[in-house]
Design an enzyme around this catalytic site. Sequence first.
Site, PDB file in Angstrom:
ATOM      1  N   ASP A  84     -19.028  42.483  26.265  1.00 51.74           N
ATOM      2  CA  ASP A  84     -18.913  41.643  27.457  1.00 51.74           C
ATOM      3  C   ASP A  84     -18.981  40.154  27.153  1.00 51.74           C
ATOM      4  OD1 ASP A  84     -18.707  43.760  29.245  1.00 51.74           O
ATOM      5  OD2 ASP A  84     -20.854  43.874  29.614  1.00 51.74           O
ATOM      6  N   ARG A  96     -16.152  47.840  24.585  1.00 52.11           N
ATOM      7  CA  ARG A  96     -16.043  46.507  25.186  1.00 52.11           C
ATOM      8  C   ARG A  96     -17.315  45.705  24.910  1.00 52.11           C
ATOM      9  NH1 ARG A  96     -16.437  47.508  30.576  1.00 52.11           N
ATOM     10  NH2 ARG A  96     -18.578  46.798  30.539  1.00 52.11           N
ATOM     11  N   GLU A 141     -21.833  54.005  18.469  1.00 49.05           N
ATOM     12  CA  GLU A 141     -22.118  55.397  18.845  1.00 49.05           C
ATOM     13  C   GLU A 141     -21.257  56.286  17.968  1.00 49.05           C
ATOM     14  OE1 GLU A 141     -20.715  53.558  21.746  1.00 49.05           O
ATOM     15  OE2 GLU A 141     -22.600  52.839  22.568  1.00 49.05           O
ATOM     16  N   ARG A 166      -9.434  59.119  10.413  1.00 48.09           N
ATOM     17  CA  ARG A 166      -8.675  60.211   9.789  1.00 48.09           C
ATOM     18  C   ARG A 166      -9.589  61.207   9.083  1.00 48.09           C
ATOM     19  NH1 ARG A 166      -2.990  57.483   8.122  1.00 48.09           N
ATOM     20  NH2 ARG A 166      -3.011  55.969   9.822  1.00 48.09           N
TER      21      ARG A 166
END
Length: 194
Positions: A128, A126, A138, A115
Site C-alpha cells: 500500500d 499489494r 506467505e 516452476r
Amino acid sequence: MRLCDTDIEKHLDEGVIGIFPRPDNSKINGATIDLRLGNSFRVFRDHSAAYIDVSGPKEAVAEQLERVMSDEIIIADDEAFFLHPGVLALATTLESVRLPDNIIGWLDGRSSLARLGLMVHVTAHRIDPGWEGKIVLEFYNSGKLPLALRPNMIIGALSFEVLSGPAARPYNSRRDAKYKNQQSAVASRINQDK
C-alpha cells in the site's frame, strides 16, 4: 503508470522510495527491483487446533491464532529453511521498504521458483501507499519436493505504480493499520478487523 528502471533509480536516489539496505542498480531490471529473503520465519503448528474460526469472536480468534502460530524462527545466513510440500510458512524480505502516499508497490515471485512450486505471496502482493517495513511473504510449496530457502537469496521483484494523486489514507497514517513498521514475520491479525 508503472515506473521503469530509470525512474526507479531516480526515486531511490532522491529518497522518494526507500529500500534499506538499498540494492545496487544491477538488481533493477526494466520495471522491477529484486528483493532478497530475510532471516525471520513462522510456521503453523497444525497439530494444536482442529481449525481456526476466522469469523468467531475476536478474543477466541486471537487465542486460536496464538495457539497455532510458532514463535519467530531466525535462520542464520549460512542455514536453510526447508519448506515441505503442502506447507504454508511466513517469512520476510531482507529489505525494508518505504513508499510515499502516491506510489503503490506490487510484489511478484520469481518464475524460476514458481516452476518448482513455490508461491511467494499466495494472494497478498499489494504494498500500500504509505507502507513502511519489511514485506511479509506467505510461502506455499505446491510442488512435490521440499525446497531449501536461504537468507539473502533473491526471492521476488517489486514494481511501482504511480497513483492518480496522493492517497487520503496512506497505510502508516491509518489508525487501523495492523502491520505498521513490521520487521519480522508477523502472524495474521485478522482478529483486529473491525
